[in-house]
Enzyme design. Sequence first.
Site, PDB file in Angstrom:
ATOM      1  N   TYR A  22       0.841  -1.203   0.000  1.00  0.00           N
ATOM      2  CA  TYR A  22       0.000   0.000   0.000  1.00  0.00           C
ATOM      3  C   TYR A  22       0.879   1.257   0.000  1.00  0.00           C
ATOM      4  O   TYR A  22       0.629   2.201  -0.766  1.00  0.00           O
ATOM      5  CB  TYR A  22      -0.920  -0.037   1.228  1.00  0.00           C
ATOM      6  CG  TYR A  22      -1.918   1.098   1.326  1.00  0.00           C
ATOM      7  CD1 TYR A  22      -3.137   1.059   0.649  1.00  0.00           C
ATOM      8  CD2 TYR A  22      -1.656   2.216   2.132  1.00  0.00           C
ATOM      9  CE1 TYR A  22      -4.061   2.090   0.760  1.00  0.00           C
ATOM     10  CE2 TYR A  22      -2.576   3.250   2.252  1.00  0.00           C
ATOM     11  CZ  TYR A  22      -3.776   3.189   1.570  1.00  0.00           C
ATOM     12  OH  TYR A  22      -4.688   4.211   1.686  1.00  0.00           O
TER      13      TYR A  22
HETATM   14  N1  LIG Z   1      -9.859   6.307   5.246  1.00  0.00           N
HETATM   15  C1  LIG Z   1      -8.606   6.655   5.443  1.00  0.00           C
HETATM   16  O1  LIG Z   1      -8.135   6.763   6.596  1.00  0.00           O
HETATM   17  C2  LIG Z   1      -7.707   6.949   4.263  1.00  0.00           C
HETATM   18  C3  LIG Z   1      -6.450   7.505   4.505  1.00  0.00           C
HETATM   19  C4  LIG Z   1      -5.626   7.788   3.432  1.00  0.00           C
HETATM   20  C5  LIG Z   1      -6.044   7.545   2.138  1.00  0.00           C
HETATM   21  N2  LIG Z   1      -7.277   6.998   1.930  1.00  0.00           N
HETATM   22  C6  LIG Z   1      -7.670   6.739   0.539  1.00  0.00           C
HETATM   23  O2  LIG Z   1      -8.927   7.316   0.299  1.00  0.00           O
HETATM   24  C7  LIG Z   1      -9.558   6.619  -0.778  1.00  0.00           C
HETATM   25  C8  LIG Z   1     -11.013   6.350  -0.422  1.00  0.00           C
HETATM   26  O3  LIG Z   1     -11.068   5.443   0.656  1.00  0.00           O
HETATM   27  P1  LIG Z   1     -12.128   5.569   1.846  1.00  0.00           P
HETATM   28  O4  LIG Z   1     -11.383   5.869   3.064  1.00  0.00           O
HETATM   29  O5  LIG Z   1     -13.239   6.440   1.454  1.00  0.00           O
HETATM   30  O6  LIG Z   1     -12.593   4.039   1.988  1.00  0.00           O
HETATM   31  P2  LIG Z   1     -13.808   3.270   1.318  1.00  0.00           P
HETATM   32  O7  LIG Z   1     -13.453   1.832   1.453  1.00  0.00           O
HETATM   33  O8  LIG Z   1     -15.089   3.753   1.867  1.00  0.00           O
HETATM   34  O9  LIG Z   1     -13.734   3.733  -0.198  1.00  0.00           O
HETATM   35  C9  LIG Z   1     -12.965   3.110  -1.190  1.00  0.00           C
HETATM   36  C10 LIG Z   1     -13.887   2.903  -2.371  1.00  0.00           C
HETATM   37  O10 LIG Z   1     -13.135   2.389  -3.470  1.00  0.00           O
HETATM   38  C11 LIG Z   1     -13.918   1.353  -4.048  1.00  0.00           C
HETATM   39  N3  LIG Z   1     -13.080   0.439  -4.787  1.00  0.00           N
HETATM   40  C12 LIG Z   1     -12.165  -0.426  -4.316  1.00  0.00           C
HETATM   41  N4  LIG Z   1     -11.640  -1.133  -5.319  1.00  0.00           N
HETATM   42  C13 LIG Z   1     -12.236  -0.684  -6.456  1.00  0.00           C
HETATM   43  C14 LIG Z   1     -12.118  -1.030  -7.820  1.00  0.00           C
HETATM   44  N5  LIG Z   1     -11.274  -1.987  -8.214  1.00  0.00           N
HETATM   45  N6  LIG Z   1     -12.872  -0.358  -8.724  1.00  0.00           N
HETATM   46  C15 LIG Z   1     -13.736   0.602  -8.330  1.00  0.00           C
HETATM   47  N7  LIG Z   1     -13.887   0.956  -7.044  1.00  0.00           N
HETATM   48  C16 LIG Z   1     -13.151   0.309  -6.128  1.00  0.00           C
HETATM   49  C17 LIG Z   1     -14.582   0.679  -2.867  1.00  0.00           C
HETATM   50  O11 LIG Z   1     -15.685  -0.121  -3.244  1.00  0.00           O
HETATM   51  C18 LIG Z   1     -14.988   1.884  -2.041  1.00  0.00           C
HETATM   52  O12 LIG Z   1     -16.231   2.401  -2.451  1.00  0.00           O
HETATM   53  C19 LIG Z   1      -8.712   5.371  -1.040  1.00  0.00           C
HETATM   54  O13 LIG Z   1      -7.899   5.569  -2.172  1.00  0.00           O
HETATM   55  C20 LIG Z   1      -7.868   5.276   0.208  1.00  0.00           C
HETATM   56  O14 LIG Z   1      -6.651   4.596  -0.033  1.00  0.00           O
HETATM   57  C21 LIG Z   1      -8.121   6.699   2.954  1.00  0.00           C
END
Ligand SMILES: NC(=O)c1ccc[n+]([C@@H]2O[C@H](COP(=O)([O-])OP(=O)(O)OC[C@H]3O[C@@H](n4cnc5c(N)ncnc54)[C@H](O)[C@@H]3O)[C@@H](O)[C@H]2O)c1
Length: 257
Positions: A161
Site C-alpha cells: 500500500y
Molecule cells: N480512510 C482513510 O483513513 C484513508 C487515509 C488515506 C487515504 N485513503 C484513501 O482514500 C480513498 C477512499 O477510501 P475511503 O477511506 O473512502 O474508503 P472506502 O473503502 O469507503 O472507499 C474506497 C472505495 O473504493 C472502491 N473500490 C475499491 N476497489 C475498487 C475497484 N477496483 N474499482 C472501483 N472501485 C473500487 C470501494 O468499493 C470503495 O467504495 C482510497 O484511495 C484510500 O486509499 C483513505
Amino acid sequence: MREQGGMLAGKVMMITGASSGIGAAAARVGAQQGAALVLMARRTQRLGLLAEELRDKGAEVSCVQGDVTDAGDVVRAVDSAVRRYGGLHAAFNNAGVVTEPALLHETDEAQFDTVLDVNFRGVWLCMKHQIKAMIASGVGGAIVNNSSVAGLRATSAGPSYVAAKHAVLGLTKSAAAQYAGHGIRVNALATGLTRSEMSEGVFARDPGAEERMRRRNPQARVAEPEEVAQAAAWLCSDLASFVTGATLAVDGGAGAW
Ligand SMILES: NC(=O)c1ccc[n+]([C@@H]2O[C@H](COP(=O)([O-])OP(=O)(O)OC[C@H]3O[C@@H](n4cnc5c(N)ncnc54)[C@H](O)[C@@H]3O)[C@@H](O)[C@H]2O)c1
C-alpha cells in the site's frame, strides 16, 4: 442544496469509488458546488441510492458500474461524461483498497497485485483516458488523485500500500509536467486517517489502531470524509488555477509532526 454559482458550476466531474466514504462525500460536495457528476463504482445498488439522494436535491448525476482496473469500464465512464454532458473537466481518482498488512517477505503475490492494481494501475488507467478526453475537448481540466500519508512515508498499512500510494504521487507530478501545456492540472491528496469503510475495517482488525493513530495526530481525531472531499473539490475548481503537481496534506497536521 445546489449552490448557484458554486465553485464547480458548469463542470463535469468524474469520481471513482463513489459508493462510500470519501468518494460518496466528494459526490455530495461536487453536487453542492454545482458540478454534473459521473459516478463510478462497483456496487450499483449503493451508487443508485446516492444518485437518487443527489438528484432529489437538484443535482445532475449519472452512474457507471465499473472497476478501475478494467480499461473497458474506465473508458465507458469517461465516454459517458463526453456523450451525456459534452466533456470531462474534472476527475477525482479516489477508489482504493487496503489489505491486511503483512511483512514484505510474507506478502503473497496475489495480495501485492491487488493492492498495486487498484491503488496504482487503476489511477493510471483513469488518468490515461481522462487526459485523452480533456485534450480532445481543448479546454483542459483538473485531476485529483487520492494518495495518502502513506504516499509520503511508511505507515502501518504495509509495504504494498505504501509503495502504491508513493507511486500515485510520482504519476501525479509527471502528468502535471507533461500536460500543463494542455491546460490540465494534476494534483494529489496526502489523506490522513478518515472515517470510512476502509478505516473501520482497519480498526476492526486492530482495535488499538484508532487510539494509536489519534495520538500521532496533532488534531487527535479522525477526519470526516467531507473534510477530504472539500479539498478535492477545491483542487478541481478554477480557484486552484496555479496549483499543479502538488501534494496537499489533508491530515490534521500528522505529516508536520
Ligand atoms: N480512510 C482513510 O483513513 C484513508 C487515509 C488515506 C487515504 N485513503 C484513501 O482514500 C480513498 C477512499 O477510501 P475511503 O477511506 O473512502 O474508503 P472506502 O473503502 O469507503 O472507499 C474506497 C472505495 O473504493 C472502491 N473500490 C475499491 N476497489 C475498487 C475497484 N477496483 N474499482 C472501483 N472501485 C473500487 C470501494 O468499493 C470503495 O467504495 C482510497 O484511495 C484510500 O486509499 C483513505
